[in-house]
Write a protein that holds these residues in place. Sequence first.
Motif, short mmCIF file in Angstrom:
data_model
loop_
_atom_site.label_atom_id
_atom_site.label_comp_id
_atom_site.label_asym_id
_atom_site.label_seq_id
_atom_site.Cartn_x
_atom_site.Cartn_y
_atom_site.Cartn_z
N LEU A 334 0.90 -1.11 -0.09
CA LEU A 334 0.11 -0.04 0.13
C LEU A 334 0.99 1.37 -0.03
O LEU A 334 0.53 2.21 -0.57
N LEU A 335 2.05 1.11 0.86
CA LEU A 335 2.84 2.32 0.53
C LEU A 335 3.46 2.49 -0.75
O LEU A 335 3.52 3.80 -1.17
N VAL A 336 3.79 1.63 -1.40
CA VAL A 336 4.42 1.40 -2.51
C VAL A 336 3.60 2.10 -3.49
O VAL A 336 3.67 3.18 -4.26
N THR A 337 2.03 1.43 -3.64
CA THR A 337 1.12 2.13 -4.63
C THR A 337 0.90 3.38 -4.30
O THR A 337 0.75 4.33 -5.12
N GLY A 338 0.70 3.75 -3.32
CA GLY A 338 0.43 5.17 -2.83
C GLY A 338 1.32 6.05 -3.19
O GLY A 338 0.92 7.18 -3.66
N GLY A 339 2.67 5.80 -2.88
CA GLY A 339 3.77 6.59 -3.30
C GLY A 339 3.76 6.86 -4.73
O GLY A 339 3.95 8.04 -5.17
N ILE A 340 3.55 5.71 -5.54
CA ILE A 340 3.75 5.85 -6.94
C ILE A 340 2.63 6.87 -7.58
O ILE A 340 2.97 7.63 -8.34
N VAL A 341 1.40 6.78 -6.98
CA VAL A 341 0.38 7.59 -7.40
C VAL A 341 0.65 8.90 -7.18
O VAL A 341 0.38 9.78 -7.94
N GLY A 342 1.18 9.18 -5.90
CA GLY A 342 1.64 10.71 -5.46
C GLY A 342 2.60 11.24 -6.51
O GLY A 342 2.69 12.30 -6.88
N VAL A 343 3.71 10.40 -6.90
CA VAL A 343 4.77 10.95 -7.70
C VAL A 343 4.25 11.17 -9.19
O VAL A 343 4.45 12.19 -9.79
N LEU A 344 3.36 10.15 -9.72
CA LEU A 344 2.89 10.39 -11.09
C LEU A 344 1.93 11.78 -11.18
O LEU A 344 1.46 12.17 -12.13
N SER A 345 1.41 12.12 -9.97
CA SER A 345 0.51 13.24 -10.00
C SER A 345 1.24 14.37 -9.73
O SER A 345 0.42 15.41 -9.68
N GLY A 346 2.54 14.25 -9.53
CA GLY A 346 2.97 15.59 -9.28
C GLY A 346 3.11 16.03 -7.73
O GLY A 346 3.55 17.27 -7.52
N GLN A 347 2.77 15.26 -6.87
CA GLN A 347 2.56 15.53 -5.32
C GLN A 347 3.50 14.88 -4.77
O GLN A 347 4.29 13.76 -5.06
N SER A 348 3.53 15.12 -3.38
CA SER A 348 4.72 14.58 -2.34
C SER A 348 4.17 13.20 -2.12
O SER A 348 2.76 12.90 -2.09
N PRO A 349 4.82 12.20 -2.46
CA PRO A 349 4.46 10.68 -2.32
C PRO A 349 4.21 10.22 -0.88
O PRO A 349 3.15 9.35 -0.72
N LEU A 350 4.82 10.82 0.01
CA LEU A 350 4.67 10.40 1.33
C LEU A 350 3.16 10.46 2.04
O LEU A 350 2.42 9.40 2.50
N PRO A 351 2.40 11.74 1.79
CA PRO A 351 1.38 11.67 2.44
C PRO A 351 0.39 10.87 1.62
O PRO A 351 -0.62 10.19 2.12
N ARG A 352 0.50 10.57 0.39
CA ARG A 352 -0.54 9.55 -0.47
C ARG A 352 -0.30 8.07 0.34
O ARG A 352 -0.99 7.45 0.21
N ALA A 353 0.90 7.90 0.11
CA ALA A 353 1.26 6.59 0.66
C ALA A 353 0.76 6.19 2.09
O ALA A 353 0.12 5.21 2.45
N LEU A 354 0.76 7.05 3.06
CA LEU A 354 0.28 7.00 4.41
C LEU A 354 -1.16 6.82 4.17
O LEU A 354 -1.83 6.29 4.93
N ARG A 355 -1.83 7.53 3.52
CA ARG A 355 -3.25 7.68 3.25
C ARG A 355 -3.60 6.36 2.83
O ARG A 355 -4.81 5.94 3.37
N GLN A 356 -3.17 5.77 1.75
CA GLN A 356 -3.40 4.25 1.40
C GLN A 356 -3.28 3.42 2.57
O GLN A 356 -4.00 2.56 2.59
N LEU A 357 -2.32 3.37 3.23
CA LEU A 357 -2.14 2.70 4.23
C LEU A 357 -3.03 2.81 5.53
O LEU A 357 -3.55 1.85 6.22
N ALA A 358 -3.48 3.79 5.78
CA ALA A 358 -4.38 4.18 6.81
C ALA A 358 -5.71 3.60 6.43
O ALA A 358 -6.46 3.06 7.09
N ILE A 359 -6.25 3.56 5.19
CA ILE A 359 -7.50 3.37 4.78
C ILE A 359 -7.47 1.74 4.54
O ILE A 359 -8.39 1.14 4.79
N GLY A 360 -6.36 1.19 4.19
CA GLY A 360 -6.31 -0.22 4.21
C GLY A 360 -6.41 -0.92 5.39
O GLY A 360 -6.91 -1.81 5.78
N TYR A 361 -5.44 -0.27 6.31
CA TYR A 361 -5.35 -1.09 7.70
C TYR A 361 -6.91 -0.89 8.51
O TYR A 361 -7.24 -1.54 9.24
N GLY A 362 -7.58 0.45 8.23
CA GLY A 362 -8.77 0.68 8.99
C GLY A 362 -9.82 -0.23 8.43
O GLY A 362 -10.57 -0.86 9.25
N ALA A 363 -9.76 -0.72 7.23
CA ALA A 363 -11.03 -1.61 6.69
C ALA A 363 -10.46 -3.01 7.34
O ALA A 363 -11.19 -3.69 7.85
#
Length: 379
Positions: A334-363
């Motif tokens: 989840l960290l990897v996929t979230g980070g890749i999406v962040g980079v490809l969208s031209g944004q900081s990868p870390l917040p997107r990676a942590l967001r993916q992780l939080a959503i996945g672990y929450g569910a």
Amino acid sequence: MTSTGPDAAPCKAGPTSAQVRRWRRHLAEERMEARTYRALAENRTGEEREVLLALAEAERRHEEHWLALLGERALPAPRPSLSVLLGATLARLFGTIFVLAMAQRSEQRTSYDIDDDATAQMAADEHIHGEVVRALTARSRQALAGTFRAAVFGANDGLVSNLALVLGVAATGMDPHLVLATGVAGLLAGALSMAAGEWVSVISQRELLDASIPDPEAHRSVTHLDVDANELALVFRARGESAEEARAHADAVFERVMGPATTESGALAVRAALGDGGAAGRGAADEIGTPWRAASSSFLFFAAGALVPLLPWLAGLSGPVAIAVAAALVGVALLVTGGIVGVLSGQSPLPRALRQLAIGYGAALVTYLLGLAFGVSAA
């Protein structure tokens, strides 16, 4: 600004060690960016190649600024930071779109605005470079959008849904073989469902686009319209023009069609006014992607994602150990996929990676707790 050009002295007492480290870091980054743009230019032609070479030349000017400030302190040549080297490695693995996205991110996060040793012109250059790279990246992002969206959604859905499923049933104390069987069933059911959903979604979007594309034969009817009633003006009003603008637009078209100009010229005028449904429609459809490509991407990436939480049970693990390993593996993915999406969208990868992780672990946590509750009740 304490320095307004390469020849300006940093300070009478000489630069501090912190300044020298910062200048060397800037020098390494400018050199890396210049090499990146030159490498991209080698595989481009025409205007795009010229733009990339101009960006490389601008980075060279920035490099000279830091070289002038550093003097002999520029040796030995500084190495880029670990994060920059990691980004360059990922860029080589993922291709041009990733290279440009990383470059856009680098230009946008420039620290020259708050660095007294950088000139105002250099800071302005970096901001404009970000917009230049954004424009270069836009076409690649559009071409990637449909399939990439399906792939990312598929992988993340597979990771999250199957982790939640296997943790939920494992928490009840179910036999490891049944946990694995449940996970495989979830993988197949989810992958097929995602593929079917993406196929329907894309085909529906393309059908909606087709319904909105102007009739390519509509221009043939214009020569038979009543000039006084001017039904053509209604077309332009329906597209958002005011009554006066629509009437003037229609009159101009009629003038071309009915005037002394050739029939071919008049037909071209009407086509330009009404739209022939060609390039615009094809461009929008290409951006969405094909239904079969979207469906296959969703199936494969969902299956790949859903396989990750099953790996501990496939390896023969069971109980809390298998649960912990599954959660850890999915967390990394989840960290990897979230980070890749962040980079490809031209944004900081870390917040997107942590967001993916939080959503996945929450569910997964919700279903795990439910599994514990059912397991206790069953006992």
